[in-house]
Design an enzyme around this catalytic site. Structure first.
Site, PDB file in Angstrom:
ATOM      1  N   HIS A  62      58.568 -40.621 -34.536  1.00 58.07           N
ATOM      2  CA  HIS A  62      58.498 -40.698 -33.155  1.00 58.07           C
ATOM      3  C   HIS A  62      58.450 -41.915 -31.866  1.00 58.07           C
ATOM      4  O   HIS A  62      59.223 -42.875 -32.602  1.00 58.07           O
ATOM      5  CB  HIS A  62      56.305 -39.641 -32.620  1.00 58.07           C
ATOM      6  CG  HIS A  62      55.686 -41.605 -33.116  1.00 58.07           C
ATOM      7  ND1 HIS A  62      56.322 -42.082 -34.014  1.00 58.07           N
ATOM      8  CD2 HIS A  62      55.280 -42.552 -32.350  1.00 58.07           C
ATOM      9  CE1 HIS A  62      54.886 -43.217 -34.399  1.00 58.07           C
ATOM     10  NE2 HIS A  62      54.622 -43.779 -32.717  1.00 58.07           N
ATOM     11  N   HIS A  64      57.372 -44.029 -30.337  1.00 59.72           N
ATOM     12  CA  HIS A  64      56.725 -45.272 -28.742  1.00 59.72           C
ATOM     13  C   HIS A  64      57.391 -46.359 -29.364  1.00 59.72           C
ATOM     14  O   HIS A  64      57.805 -46.921 -31.193  1.00 59.72           O
ATOM     15  CB  HIS A  64      55.238 -44.773 -29.707  1.00 59.72           C
ATOM     16  CG  HIS A  64      54.536 -44.508 -29.309  1.00 59.72           C
ATOM     17  ND1 HIS A  64      53.182 -43.864 -30.099  1.00 59.72           N
ATOM     18  CD2 HIS A  64      54.182 -44.018 -28.297  1.00 59.72           C
ATOM     19  CE1 HIS A  64      52.204 -43.259 -28.637  1.00 59.72           C
ATOM     20  NE2 HIS A  64      53.247 -42.800 -27.781  1.00 59.72           N
ATOM     21  N   ASP A  66      57.019 -49.220 -31.161  1.00 60.70           N
ATOM     22  CA  ASP A  66      56.888 -49.871 -31.837  1.00 60.70           C
ATOM     23  C   ASP A  66      57.619 -49.165 -32.871  1.00 60.70           C
ATOM     24  O   ASP A  66      57.651 -49.531 -33.832  1.00 60.70           O
ATOM     25  CB  ASP A  66      55.506 -50.015 -32.117  1.00 60.70           C
ATOM     26  CG  ASP A  66      54.516 -49.226 -32.378  1.00 60.70           C
ATOM     27  OD1 ASP A  66      54.922 -47.830 -31.614  1.00 60.70           O
ATOM     28  OD2 ASP A  66      53.477 -48.853 -33.106  1.00 60.70           O
ATOM     29  N   HIS A  67      58.296 -48.032 -32.773  1.00 61.66           N
ATOM     30  CA  HIS A  67      58.830 -47.118 -34.041  1.00 61.66           C
ATOM     31  C   HIS A  67      60.312 -47.496 -33.535  1.00 61.66           C
ATOM     32  O   HIS A  67      61.136 -46.787 -34.746  1.00 61.66           O
ATOM     33  CB  HIS A  67      58.037 -46.083 -34.233  1.00 61.66           C
ATOM     34  CG  HIS A  67      56.841 -46.084 -34.800  1.00 61.66           C
ATOM     35  ND1 HIS A  67      56.491 -45.886 -35.928  1.00 61.66           N
ATOM     36  CD2 HIS A  67      55.282 -45.889 -34.162  1.00 61.66           C
ATOM     37  CE1 HIS A  67      55.353 -46.848 -36.357  1.00 61.66           C
ATOM     38  NE2 HIS A  67      54.737 -46.495 -34.984  1.00 61.66           N
ATOM     39  N   HIS A 142      49.848 -36.656 -33.040  1.00 60.41           N
ATOM     40  CA  HIS A 142      49.704 -37.839 -33.003  1.00 60.41           C
ATOM     41  C   HIS A 142      49.639 -37.141 -30.793  1.00 60.41           C
ATOM     42  O   HIS A 142      49.492 -36.798 -30.318  1.00 60.41           O
ATOM     43  CB  HIS A 142      50.502 -38.613 -33.087  1.00 60.41           C
ATOM     44  CG  HIS A 142      50.785 -40.093 -32.575  1.00 60.41           C
ATOM     45  ND1 HIS A 142      49.282 -41.013 -32.516  1.00 60.41           N
ATOM     46  CD2 HIS A 142      51.857 -41.730 -31.848  1.00 60.41           C
ATOM     47  CE1 HIS A 142      49.948 -42.057 -32.510  1.00 60.41           C
ATOM     48  NE2 HIS A 142      50.777 -42.356 -31.529  1.00 60.41           N
ATOM     49  N   HIS A 270      50.343 -50.391 -41.024  1.00 61.62           N
ATOM     50  CA  HIS A 270      50.399 -50.078 -40.029  1.00 61.62           C
ATOM     51  C   HIS A 270      48.927 -50.053 -38.945  1.00 61.62           C
ATOM     52  O   HIS A 270      47.774 -49.803 -38.357  1.00 61.62           O
ATOM     53  CB  HIS A 270      50.302 -48.193 -39.744  1.00 61.62           C
ATOM     54  CG  HIS A 270      50.808 -48.104 -37.696  1.00 61.62           C
ATOM     55  ND1 HIS A 270      49.580 -47.752 -36.963  1.00 61.62           N
ATOM     56  CD2 HIS A 270      51.858 -47.930 -36.710  1.00 61.62           C
ATOM     57  CE1 HIS A 270      50.348 -47.509 -36.045  1.00 61.62           C
ATOM     58  NE2 HIS A 270      51.659 -47.751 -35.971  1.00 61.62           N
TER      59      HIS A 270
HETATM   60 ZN   LIG Z   1      52.752 -46.433 -34.478  1.00 58.42          ZN
END
Ligand SMILES: [Zn+2]
Length: 312
Positions: A62, A64, A66-67, A142, A270
Site C-alpha cells: 500500500h 503509506h 513507511d512501505h 487498512h 511491524h
Molecule cells: Zn505500515
C-alpha cells in the site's frame, strides 16, 4: 531449491537504530522477490549481500510512506549500477504518479524498463506466474487500499521410479505420458498402473505476507495451511482499541488468525515504537499459537524441501 525469507525491516511507521521500515526478500527458487520497500531498504540489501540485478519484481502492499519510500533510492542505485534487466513493480496505480516527478530526470538515462502492474484491491488475483512459482494478491483492511501477497510453488508432476521403468523396459517416448498420469500397457496387453511407476512430487511450499490490516476472517481461508505466515502485530492486546482505530492488529489477533488458518509458522513484525521491548509480543502470541517467532532485521526463515516418502 531454496525457499527462504529474509527480513530487511521490521519497524512500523518510524525507523529505529535497530529496526528499519518494512521490507523483505523472498528467495523462491532463485527468484528474488522484494516485498515492500521502506526507507533504508537498499542499505539492508547491501548489508545482506543481495544483488540488485537479481531483484526484478517488487510488491508494494500500500502507499503509506513507511512501505515504499525506499523505491526511488533503489531505482536510482540500480540506474547508477548500469543494471539492464527490467524491473516489475506491483502496486496501487497511484504509485506511478508519485514516482514520476522524482524519476523524471533519470528516465531518459534508465538502462532498464520500469514495468508497472496495478493491483486489484477488491479480489484475490493472480499477479505473477512462471513454470515454478505463482504469486497472488488479496485485499486487506487498512485506512487506504492495501493488499497481502501469497507466494506459492506450483504443484509439480510425479517422479518416475527408475527401477520400475527398467524392470518393465518402458520406452523413453512413453515416459512423459506416465509422469502426467497415464498407466503403461506392455506388448502383452498387461497394464502397469501409474501409481506403481511413480512417486509423488514434493509438497509445494508457500509464504503469505499480511501487513497493515485488521485481522480478517476471509484472510484465514486464503492463507490456510501456508508454511510461513508473516502478519503484522503493531500493538499488544492491551491496546486493542488503538489497533482497531488505526486499522492494525494485535499480537493475539494475529496468532488467533494463524491458529484458525492452521499455518505451520507465524512471524510477527511491524512493531509500534511505543513499546520498549518486543518480548511481550512473543509471549502474547505464543499463548495462542505456539510456533511463533518475531521478525528482526537481518533474520532469515528457511522453508526446507519436503521430500516425499520414496525419495532418499
Ligand atoms: Zn505500515
Amino acid at each position: 531449491m531454496t525457499f527462504e525469507l529474509t527480513i530487511l525491516g521490521s519497524s512500523s511507521a518510524i525507523p529505529t537504530s535497530e529496526r528499519y521500515l518494512t521490507a523483505q526478500v523472498l528467495n523462491a527458487l532463485e527468484r528474488f522477490f522484494l516485498i515492500d520497500c521502506g526507507e533504508g531498504t537498499q542499505i539492508r540489501l547491501r548489508q545482506m549481500k543481495f544483488s540488485f540485478d537479481r531483484i526484478r519484481h517488487i510488491f508494494i502492499s500500500h502507499l503509506h510512506g513507511d512501505h515504499f519510500y525506499g523505491l526511488p533510492g533503489f531505482i536510482s542505485t540500480r540506474n547508477l549500477m548500469g543494471i539492464k534487466t527490467d524491473l516489475h513493480i506491483y502496486s496501487h496505480s497511484d504509485l506511478i504518479k508519485m514516482l514520476d516527478p522524482l524519476l523524471e530526470h533519470l528516465k531518459e538515462d534508465l538502462p532498464f524498463k520500469l514495468v508497472f502492474h496495478p493491483l486489484n484491491f477488491k479480489k484475490f488475483d493472480q499477479i505473477f506466474s512462471d513454470e515454478k512459482i505463482e504469486v497472488f494478491s488479496f485485499p486487506l483492511n487498512h485506512r487506504i487500499p492495501c493488499c497481502g501477497f501469497l507466494f506459492r510453488e506450483k504443484q509439480q508432476i510425479p517422479n518416475l521410479i527408475r527401477q520400475k521403468i527398467e524392470e518393465y523396459r518402458i520406452p523413453v517416448r512413453q515416459l512423459r505420458a506416465i509422469k502426467e498420469g497415464a498407466d503403461y500397457e506392455d506388448e502383452n496387453g498387461r497394464i502397469i498402473p501409474h501409481a506403481e511407476l511413480t512417486y509423488p512430487p514434493v509438497k509445494p511450499r508457500s509464504y503469505a505476507f499480511c501487513t497493515d490490516t485488521t485481522c480478517l476472517d476471509a484472510v484465514a481461508g486464503i492463507v490456510s495451511e501456508v508454511d510461513l505466515l508473516y502478519h503484522e502485530a503493531t500493538f499488544l492486546h492491551r491496546d486493542e482499541n488503538l489497533a482497531g482505530l488505526t486499522f492494525h492488529s494485535t499480537a493475539r489477533q494475529a496468532a488467533t488468525l494463524a491458529l484458525k488458518a492452521n499455518v505451520k509458522k507465524l512471524i510477527l513484525g511491524h512493531f509500534s515504537t511505543r513499546y520498549k521491548k518486543t518480548d511481550p509480543f512473543l509471549e502474547e502470541a505464543k499463548a495462542v499459537f505456539e510456533n511463533t517467532e518475531l521478525a528482526s532485521d537481518g533474520t532469515r526463515f528457511t522453508i526446507p524441501l519436503q521430500k516425499s516418502a520414496c525419495q532418499s
